[in-house]
Design a protein around this motif. Structure first.
Motif, PDB file in Angstrom:
ATOM      1  N   CYS A  47     -43.314 -74.957  32.041  1.00 16.15           N
ATOM      2  CA  CYS A  47     -43.254 -75.504  33.403  1.00 16.15           C
ATOM      3  C   CYS A  47     -43.864 -76.901  33.458  1.00 16.15           C
ATOM      4  O   CYS A  47     -45.051 -77.093  33.194  1.00 16.15           O
ATOM      5  N   ILE A  48     -43.047 -77.883  33.816  1.00 14.56           N
ATOM      6  CA  ILE A  48     -43.514 -79.270  33.825  1.00 14.56           C
ATOM      7  C   ILE A  48     -44.546 -79.501  34.920  1.00 14.56           C
ATOM      8  O   ILE A  48     -45.381 -80.402  34.821  1.00 14.56           O
ATOM      9  N   PHE A  49     -44.530 -78.647  35.965  1.00 14.65           N
ATOM     10  CA  PHE A  49     -45.486 -78.842  37.054  1.00 14.65           C
ATOM     11  C   PHE A  49     -46.885 -78.353  36.706  1.00 14.65           C
ATOM     12  O   PHE A  49     -47.834 -78.620  37.452  1.00 14.65           O
ATOM     13  N   GLU A  50     -47.046 -77.652  35.604  1.00 14.20           N
ATOM     14  CA  GLU A  50     -48.405 -77.393  35.127  1.00 14.20           C
ATOM     15  C   GLU A  50     -49.086 -78.721  34.814  1.00 14.20           C
ATOM     16  O   GLU A  50     -50.272 -78.905  35.081  1.00 14.20           O
ATOM     17  N   TYR A  51     -48.342 -79.655  34.249  1.00 12.51           N
ATOM     18  CA  TYR A  51     -48.890 -80.983  33.951  1.00 12.51           C
ATOM     19  C   TYR A  51     -49.063 -81.810  35.220  1.00 12.51           C
ATOM     20  O   TYR A  51     -50.044 -82.537  35.366  1.00 12.51           O
ATOM     21  N   VAL A  52     -48.105 -81.697  36.130  1.00 13.35           N
ATOM     22  CA  VAL A  52     -48.121 -82.535  37.334  1.00 13.35           C
ATOM     23  C   VAL A  52     -49.234 -82.118  38.281  1.00 13.35           C
ATOM     24  O   VAL A  52     -49.956 -82.957  38.825  1.00 13.35           O
ATOM     25  N   TYR A  53     -49.386 -80.817  38.493  1.00  6.37           N
ATOM     26  CA  TYR A  53     -50.286 -80.384  39.562  1.00  6.37           C
ATOM     27  C   TYR A  53     -51.044 -79.091  39.289  1.00  6.37           C
ATOM     28  O   TYR A  53     -52.237 -78.992  39.550  1.00  6.37           O
ATOM     29  N   PHE A  54     -50.374 -78.057  38.759  1.00 11.38           N
ATOM     30  CA  PHE A  54     -50.948 -76.727  38.794  1.00 11.38           C
ATOM     31  C   PHE A  54     -52.173 -76.559  37.905  1.00 11.38           C
ATOM     32  O   PHE A  54     -53.177 -75.991  38.322  1.00 11.38           O
ATOM     33  N   ALA A  55     -52.107 -76.998  36.676  1.00 10.68           N
ATOM     34  CA  ALA A  55     -53.230 -76.810  35.759  1.00 10.68           C
ATOM     35  C   ALA A  55     -54.407 -77.699  36.158  1.00 10.68           C
ATOM     36  O   ALA A  55     -54.229 -78.789  36.717  1.00 10.68           O
ATOM     37  N   ARG A  56     -55.622 -77.227  35.878  1.00  9.47           N
ATOM     38  CA  ARG A  56     -56.795 -78.044  36.162  1.00  9.47           C
ATOM     39  C   ARG A  56     -56.840 -79.189  35.170  1.00  9.47           C
ATOM     40  O   ARG A  56     -56.481 -79.034  33.993  1.00  9.47           O
ATOM     41  N   GLN A  57     -57.310 -80.332  35.607  1.00  8.45           N
ATOM     42  CA  GLN A  57     -57.167 -81.542  34.805  1.00  8.45           C
ATOM     43  C   GLN A  57     -57.988 -81.537  33.519  1.00  8.45           C
ATOM     44  O   GLN A  57     -57.693 -82.285  32.587  1.00  8.45           O
ATOM     45  N   ASP A  58     -58.993 -80.657  33.415  1.00  8.10           N
ATOM     46  CA  ASP A  58     -59.774 -80.609  32.177  1.00  8.10           C
ATOM     47  C   ASP A  58     -59.236 -79.581  31.182  1.00  8.10           C
ATOM     48  O   ASP A  58     -59.842 -79.362  30.128  1.00  8.10           O
ATOM     49  N   SER A  59     -58.102 -78.952  31.492  1.00  7.62           N
ATOM     50  CA  SER A  59     -57.482 -78.020  30.554  1.00  7.62           C
ATOM     51  C   SER A  59     -56.709 -78.774  29.477  1.00  7.62           C
ATOM     52  O   SER A  59     -56.204 -79.876  29.719  1.00  7.62           O
ATOM     53  N   TYR A  60     -56.620 -78.159  28.312  1.00  5.16           N
ATOM     54  CA  TYR A  60     -55.797 -78.686  27.220  1.00  5.16           C
ATOM     55  C   TYR A  60     -54.515 -77.872  27.129  1.00  5.16           C
ATOM     56  O   TYR A  60     -54.562 -76.646  26.975  1.00  5.16           O
ATOM     57  N   ILE A  61     -53.394 -78.551  27.239  1.00 11.13           N
ATOM     58  CA  ILE A  61     -52.080 -77.912  27.102  1.00 11.13           C
ATOM     59  C   ILE A  61     -51.228 -78.799  26.217  1.00 11.13           C
ATOM     60  O   ILE A  61     -51.133 -80.006  26.434  1.00 11.13           O
ATOM     61  N   GLY A  62     -50.617 -78.200  25.222  1.00 14.89           N
ATOM     62  CA  GLY A  62     -49.809 -79.003  24.305  1.00 14.89           C
ATOM     63  C   GLY A  62     -50.642 -79.947  23.470  1.00 14.89           C
ATOM     64  O   GLY A  62     -50.159 -81.008  23.056  1.00 14.89           O
ATOM     65  N   GLY A  63     -51.899 -79.583  23.228  1.00 15.33           N
ATOM     66  CA  GLY A  63     -52.760 -80.403  22.386  1.00 15.33           C
ATOM     67  C   GLY A  63     -53.347 -81.615  23.063  1.00 15.33           C
ATOM     68  O   GLY A  63     -53.955 -82.464  22.396  1.00 15.33           O
ATOM     69  N   ARG A  64     -53.207 -81.733  24.385  1.00 14.76           N
ATOM     70  CA  ARG A  64     -53.716 -82.909  25.093  1.00 14.76           C
ATOM     71  C   ARG A  64     -54.322 -82.492  26.421  1.00 14.76           C
ATOM     72  O   ARG A  64     -53.832 -81.575  27.080  1.00 14.76           O
ATOM     73  N   MET A  65     -55.382 -83.164  26.850  1.00 13.48           N
ATOM     74  CA  MET A  65     -55.990 -82.868  28.132  1.00 13.48           C
ATOM     75  C   MET A  65     -55.031 -83.255  29.262  1.00 13.48           C
ATOM     76  O   MET A  65     -54.417 -84.319  29.242  1.00 13.48           O
ATOM     77  N   VAL A  66     -54.903 -82.367  30.244  1.00 15.59           N
ATOM     78  CA  VAL A  66     -53.990 -82.593  31.363  1.00 15.59           C
ATOM     79  C   VAL A  66     -54.324 -83.898  32.082  1.00 15.59           C
ATOM     80  O   VAL A  66     -53.428 -84.626  32.529  1.00 15.59           O
ATOM     81  N   HIS A  67     -55.600 -84.216  32.203  1.00 10.57           N
ATOM     82  CA  HIS A  67     -56.022 -85.462  32.843  1.00 10.57           C
ATOM     83  C   HIS A  67     -55.344 -86.669  32.194  1.00 10.57           C
ATOM     84  O   HIS A  67     -54.865 -87.583  32.891  1.00 10.57           O
ATOM     85  N   SER A  68     -55.282 -86.689  30.874  1.00 10.63           N
ATOM     86  CA  SER A  68     -54.688 -87.831  30.166  1.00 10.63           C
ATOM     87  C   SER A  68     -53.200 -87.958  30.463  1.00 10.63           C
ATOM     88  O   SER A  68     -52.683 -89.073  30.644  1.00 10.63           O
ATOM     89  N   ILE A  69     -52.504 -86.832  30.527  1.00 13.19           N
ATOM     90  CA  ILE A  69     -51.068 -86.877  30.812  1.00 13.19           C
ATOM     91  C   ILE A  69     -50.826 -87.380  32.227  1.00 13.19           C
ATOM     92  O   ILE A  69     -49.894 -88.164  32.472  1.00 13.19           O
ATOM     93  N   ARG A  70     -51.658 -86.979  33.175  1.00 14.14           N
ATOM     94  CA  ARG A  70     -51.490 -87.450  34.551  1.00 14.14           C
ATOM     95  C   ARG A  70     -51.774 -88.943  34.666  1.00 14.14           C
ATOM     96  O   ARG A  70     -51.145 -89.637  35.473  1.00 14.14           O
ATOM     97  N   ARG A  71     -52.708 -89.440  33.870  1.00 15.91           N
ATOM     98  CA  ARG A  71     -52.939 -90.894  33.870  1.00 15.91           C
ATOM     99  C   ARG A  71     -51.723 -91.636  33.340  1.00 15.91           C
ATOM    100  O   ARG A  71     -51.360 -92.701  33.862  1.00 15.91           O
ATOM    101  N   ILE A  72     -51.087 -91.084  32.317  1.00 11.64           N
ATOM    102  CA  ILE A  72     -49.863 -91.703  31.790  1.00 11.64           C
ATOM    103  C   ILE A  72     -48.779 -91.711  32.859  1.00 11.64           C
ATOM    104  O   ILE A  72     -48.048 -92.705  33.016  1.00 11.64           O
ATOM    105  N   CYS A  73     -48.664 -90.624  33.622  1.00  8.61           N
ATOM    106  CA  CYS A  73     -47.689 -90.581  34.724  1.00  8.61           C
ATOM    107  C   CYS A  73     -47.974 -91.688  35.738  1.00  8.61           C
ATOM    108  O   CYS A  73     -47.044 -92.333  36.241  1.00  8.61           O
ATOM    109  N   GLY A  74     -49.243 -91.898  36.055  1.00 10.32           N
ATOM    110  CA  GLY A  74     -49.597 -92.951  36.997  1.00 10.32           C
ATOM    111  C   GLY A  74     -49.259 -94.332  36.474  1.00 10.32           C
ATOM    112  O   GLY A  74     -48.761 -95.188  37.210  1.00 10.32           O
ATOM    113  N   ARG A  75     -49.512 -94.552  35.186  1.00 10.28           N
ATOM    114  CA  ARG A  75     -49.176 -95.844  34.582  1.00 10.28           C
ATOM    115  C   ARG A  75     -47.677 -96.095  34.639  1.00 10.28           C
ATOM    116  O   ARG A  75     -47.226 -97.190  35.019  1.00 10.28           O
ATOM    117  N   ARG A  76     -46.889 -95.066  34.296  1.00  9.83           N
ATOM    118  CA  ARG A  76     -45.440 -95.232  34.311  1.00  9.83           C
ATOM    119  C   ARG A  76     -44.912 -95.392  35.738  1.00  9.83           C
ATOM    120  O   ARG A  76     -43.930 -96.088  35.982  1.00  9.83           O
TER     121      ARG A  76
END
Length: 580
Positions: free
Chosen positions: A362-391
């Protein structure tokens, strides 16, 4: 995203995901080297099965592992590895309290109900369930009375079945060889046909929950040929039989009288991971929907459970039994997507005939559902959300003075947007953290009026400024207008909205209670119309291509075949054929 009705953040709190699961298995004796190694190296699809069992499609377990609860209890004195070396040590280790602390860290995944079931060295289960938050249900005195060396816990927000105490998990069931307790995150897409199959076999149901359907299927005897009549339940075979019939979506933790199992559906739609808690006299393995629960209990992150993987935890450690593959695609389906439950079939991703479909996390685990300090797919969710903001800035820049967010799930995306823009990130809204969840049935009026109770403007940061407000998504659009009005009243000269995901246009059938299409504002208005409706100077979304690229840029997966994403709520293309 404005949180007005729930403990978690965001407008999606009115479109919650189903639940979170947390389980623990404590052993007074450290796991063997083989058991520890199994936790980091998943076996092949038929690991642990004899040649005859593999051929029959029913992977066998060693007799000692598959024995019934009664047989296991009779072996306690002759096989010290089966149970704790010291009952006193088991009583001293607070497994129920450990699971309660883990569930508190998963509270964002469900606030409707919670429950814990423990198992002691005699195979006896103790249960604690209630409506409400973990802190209100799991009182210290009740937890102290729940002894045992393993436990399964659950927090819930319903998407299938009812919303009363009867649907509280974990579910406990008696079967031919003892009891099992099960916790489930997700929503099985073909529940209706599975329930009809169960009822046709003369088995009654106590609820409408898809989780009970899973329970009933696990309690059914393993497919023939099987040696269950001699050696007790073959759980690996039973799990595989269930997985062959249930497409997606499920992440499971369930325990028998002497073992704990963790299972993720072949599409890997919901997250599930393993951790380890070192203890002075042994060790405790834990299973959680998210790794954010580990830090609160001093657990070490071990790894994520792979799509289709069956994991067993016992006194010898963690064992990856097998990985059940995704079924080969039947035929290409049309792209027409119906209103939820209005037709028998919905659109599915087009996959070449005979090819194995991709994973569908589920792509929305990265967007919203998962807590930002969780690691999913080998990366912290917070980092992926920052990349979304940059893009998002790269796709939709705008001249402004400050960049902010609606506290606080979109904070990382706003920080990424601000960093890319070279403009300060500032808070413009103060969040009242004590408003809590409203137990009154949510209405449009209540959602809108709750904004003023939940947020207050930081006027000195706003007055005379051009403000960009970054959020992670817009669902019904009921709260964005009132928030913009707060900023205008506080003196903002311009207000621009930037959303770090594409427009939500389709319902989710896999564990996210996203409304029917008619309720989603992106289906009722164009972006130009929403801009006028919200009273903002501009509105822009991150593109679907941008979101997928952002998530892909942040992932570090050991197995590339596990990297597929489900974005059906954005595109209407579902990973499996739906059965309503």
């Amino acid at each position: 995203m404005a949180d007005v009705d729930a403990v978690g953040e965001g407008e999606l709190s009115s479109c919650q995901h189903k639940c979170g699961v947390f389980a623990a298995f404590y052993s007074a004796a450290p796991a063997t080297a083989d058991g520890a190694a199994a936790s980091t190296a998943p076996a092949t699809s038929d690991a642990g099965a004899s040649a005859a069992d593999v051929k029959s499609g029913c992977g066998g377990l060693p007799d000692s592992d598959a024995a019934s609860a009664e047989a296991t209890r009779s072996r306690t004195s002759s096989n010290p590895k089966v149970f704790l070396d010291s009952e006193a040590e088991a009583l001293r280790f607070p497994v129920a309290g450990l699971v309660a602390m883990g569930l508190q860290q998963l509270q964002h995944r469900g606030q409707e109900s919670c429950g814990i079931v423990t198992c002691d060295r005699e195979g006896q289960f103790s249960s604690l369930k209630g409506m409400g938050l973990v802190a209100s249900v799991c009182k210290e005195r009740e937890l102290q009375n729940m002894s045992g060396h393993m436990a399964v816990g659950h927090v819930r927000y319903s998407t299938a079945g009812g919303n009363g105490l009867l649907e509280c998990q974990p579910f406990v069931a008696h079967h031919q060889h003892g009891q099992i307790a099960l916790a489930h995150n997700g929503e099985v897409v073909n529940t209706q046909s599975l329930m009809e199959m169960i009822l046709n076999h003369g088995v009654g149901m106590t609820s409408k929950s898809d989780s009970e359907v899973i329970m009933q299927m696990l309690c059914a005897p393993a497919p023939q040929p099987s040696s269950e009549h001699m050696h007790g339940p073959n759980w690996q075979c039973r799990i595989r039989a269930f997985m062959s019939k249930a497409l997606t979506s499920y992440a499971l933790a369930f325990m028998t009288s002497d073992e704990l199992y963790a299972v993720r559906d072949p599409y890997g739609n919901r997250p599930l991971c393993i951790g380890r808690v070192p203890t002075p006299a042994g060790q405790c393995f834990v299973v959680s929907s998210e790794s954010c629960a580990f830090s609160a209990i001093n657990a070490e992150f071990v790894r994520e459970i792979r799509p289709g993987e069956i994991v067993k935890i016992d006194h010898e450690g963690v064992h990856s039994l097998e990985i059940v593959p995704r079924a080969r695609a039947p035929r290409k389906l049309s792209a027409a997507t119906p209103k939820k439950k209005s037709l028998s079939r919905a659109a599915s991703l087009e996959v070449a005939d005979g090819a194995a479909p991709p994973a569908a996390f589920c792509i929305f685990e990265y967007v919203y559902f998962a807590r930002q300090d969780s690691y999913i797919g080998g990366r912290m969710v917070h980092s992926i959300r920052r990349i979304c903001g940059r893009r998002l800035f790269e796709e939709s820049p705008v001249e402004c003075d400050i960049i902010s967010t609606v506290p606080e799930s979109a904070n990382p995306a706003a920080i990424g947007y601000a960093a890319a823009a070279g403009i300060p990130f500032e808070q413009v809204l103060n969040k009242n953290r004590y408003v809590g969840r409203s137990f009154i049935e949510p209405t449009t009026f209540l959602r809108q009026s709750a904004v003023a109770r939940k947020f207050s403007p930081l006027t000195e940061n706003i007055a005379g400024k051009r403000v960009v407000l970054v959020d992670d998504s817009i669902v019904r659009g009921n709260t964005m207008g009132p928030i913009v009005a707060l900023l205008r009243k506080a003196g903002a000269t311009e207000v621009h909205i930037r959303i770090a995901s594409p427009p939500l246009k389709f319902p989710c059938y896999m564990g996210i209670n996203i409304p029917d299409r008619e309720e989603l504002i992106a289906n009722k208005m164009t972006i130009e119309e929403m801009t006028k409706h919200f009273g903002v100077d501009s509105l822009a979304y991150l593109s679907h291509e941008g979101l997928v690229a952002s998530v892909g840029e942040g992932l570090h997966l050991e197995h590339k075949e596990d990297s597929g994403l489900c974005s059906a709520c954005l595109t209407g293309e579902y990973p499996v054929e739906l059965d309503w």
